[in-house]
Write an enzyme that holds these catalytic residues in place. Structure first.
Site, PDB file in Angstrom:
ATOM      1  N   ASN A 193       7.897 -46.170  17.950  1.00  0.00           N
ATOM      2  CA  ASN A 193       7.810 -44.825  17.355  1.00  0.00           C
ATOM      3  C   ASN A 193       6.374 -44.312  17.355  1.00  0.00           C
ATOM      4  OD1 ASN A 193       8.181 -46.792  15.028  1.00  0.00           O
ATOM      5  ND2 ASN A 193       7.902 -44.987  13.761  1.00  0.00           N
ATOM      6  N   ASP A 194       5.836 -43.900  16.243  1.00  0.00           N
ATOM      7  CA  ASP A 194       4.600 -43.102  16.238  1.00  0.00           C
ATOM      8  C   ASP A 194       3.435 -43.702  17.035  1.00  0.00           C
ATOM      9  OD1 ASP A 194       6.228 -42.211  14.218  1.00  0.00           O
ATOM     10  OD2 ASP A 194       4.790 -42.512  12.611  1.00  0.00           O
TER      11      ASP A 194
END
Ligand code: FRU
Length: 478
Positions: free
Chosen positions: A46-47
């Site tokens: 993710n991020d």
């Protein structure tokens, strides 16, 4: 597979090596693996985290759960690059292995201090009653990539926020370091807190105030807030979860938005004279964008091309998520523009005139021009039934449409399968990057951007011109 809470938070060491081998082989079977976007060999990405310049290289980390397509116990994977086009992954460097980050080394940022890189991140901790304790904590990385956790809380959860308090971003304002942290106040509204590093000491953070950025107070949580200076102007890029669609209409489950200020009053914590809220990206996937001001003067950023709380067709191959290209930010007539970094041209292998064609795979770059007063329509990833990714540039009405309704495997239909935005009704351009299952479309030199995922069928590799006369070049990238 659906993950239980026990599986999501199972210690890394308790996963058998054979299990990891098995899912790695499964991931390799996916027909949708990208060629020049960062994705994982298995598990969920993710991020982007800690995007910075250190030790003569660009440094970039990402949030990672290695054991399948689920949001579980997160660690940080390290990558580095000299050109922002080719990234070398060196492995997982930060594990959730201390009492201050036992349930996840969550998102954060980075800044060089002396000969070390300071990583400022959120330690996610759950106690025996599964109550969450968010700690803003730090780690130092040396030039060999060794990690030394600081083992003390740098910013504790303030009394006026709930357990949603995370994603510290450290930034430099005129030689003084500050940090912002996203959170939720006791009225369950999203806020951003501003702190100052006393004597520029990354271990000593003094609270200034909640940042005043003419917040509409409709979001319930601000994830991943970042301030970056673009041509001298502070730009606040953040993810206001639950933002009221009357404030600004959006279709994605959670939006990534921005405001540009005239200046930042760091003493009073005010983004001065902010623009109205604007969408950072008009496509289907773009979240947790992390910018930073590079020493060479560029304002750079990178985004996560997936969204929280979503299932993707790659889940059955035990992986999910990829990062965007690195984009350079600039201002044009007061508007934020995003363009791929200049070195992206390095990927070009050969050039041909843009025309209908059958590609061997969906990996190419296009540089297109669209004449005025005309509706132009192109089908990418096209099959013989006329299905594919539909792209419209209407220079008469002044509109861009990206429609993934009939492209390959269906997903996220509940959030709509069409995205659009207005443009000025005149001659238009598009620079398009296709990478098997990723598209990034930059309209009019980055004035508007559409990013997203598509998961085409094996026979969807054509380019068809359905209307109008788009002209330009196709660059083969493989
Ligand atoms: C955003 C986010 C952050 C958090 C991280 C956990 O996608 O929820 O707020 O730090 O992901 O992986």
């Amino acid at each position: 597979m659906a993950f239980t809470t026990e599986q999501r938070y199972r210690p890394y060491a308790d996963w058998p090596a054979e299990y990891v081998e098995k899912i790695k082989k499964n991931t390799a079977l996916s027909p949708w693996r990208t060629q020049f976007h960062i994705e994982t060999p298995h598990g969920l990405l993710n991020d982007p985290n800690g995007f910075s310049y250190f030790n003569g290289k660009f440094t970039l980390f990402y949030q990672y759960f290695p054991f399948g397509a689920a949001h579980g116990l997160k660690s940080w994977v390290h990558t580095e690059s000299t050109d922002l086009v080719h990234f070398k992954e060196t492995g997982t460097v930060m594990y959730p292995d201390t009492p201050l980050d036992s349930h996840g080394a969550y998102s954060g940022s980075a800044m060089q201090f002396g000969d070390k890189l300071f990583l400022f991140y959120t330690g996610n901790v759950r106690d025996e009653n599964w109550v969450r304790h968010p700690y803003q904590i730090g780690t130092l990385m040396d030039q060999q990539g060794n990690i030394e956790k600081l083992n003390n809380v740098l910013i504790d959860q303030p009394d006026d926020v709930t357990d949603h308090f995370r994603d510290p971003q450290i930034f430099d304002y005129q030689g003084q370091y500050y940090a912002i942290v996203g959170g939720q106040n006791l009225a369950k509204k999203g806020i951003i807190k501003l702190y100052k590093a006393v004597n520029n000491d990354y271990q000593n953070w003094q609270y200034i105030h909640d940042l005043d950025f003419a917040n509409d107070n409709t979001a319930y949580m601000m994830e991943c807030p970042n301030i970056v200076f673009v041509e001298g102007k502070p730009v606040l890029i953040y993810c206001p979860q639950g933002l009221d669609k009357h404030v600004l209409d959006y279709q994605n489950i959670y939006p990534n938005m921005y405001k540009i200020g005239d200046d930042l009053d760091v003493e009073k914590a005010v983004l001065i004279n902010p623009t109205p809220l604007q969408q950072f990206d008009y496509g289907f996937e773009c979240y947790a964008t992390q910018p930073f001001n590079a020493p060479d003067g560029r304002a750079l950023c990178i985004s996560w091309l997936a969204l929280p709380d979503m299932d993707y067709p790659t889940d059955k191959f035990d992986y999910q998520g990829c990062l965007s290209l690195v984009k350079e930010l600039s201002l044009k007539n007061g508007k934020l523009c995003q363009n791929p970094v200049a070195d992206m041209v390095k990927l070009r292998k050969s050039e041909e005139t843009f025309a209908e064609k059958q590609t061997t795979n969906n990996v190419y770059e296009l540089n297109l021009e669209f004449s005025p007063n005309q509706r132009h329509e192109i089908l990418f990833m096209a099959d013989n039934q006329g299905h594919g990714l539909n792209f419209v540039v209407d220079t008469e009405k002044g509109e861009i449409i990206v429609d993934r309704t009939n492209c390959g495997e269906k997903f996220a239909e509940k959030f709509g399968t069409v995205r659009r935005c207005d443009i000025e009704p005149k001659h238009a351009t598009a620079r398009i990057f296709m990478d098997q299952s990723v598209f990034e479309i930059f309209i009019n030199d980055g004035e508007k951007v559409f990013s997203g995922r598509v998961f085409p069928n094996q026979d969807q590799t054509g380019i068809r011109i359905l209307q109008g006369q788009p002209t330009g070049s196709l660059f083969n990238l493989t």
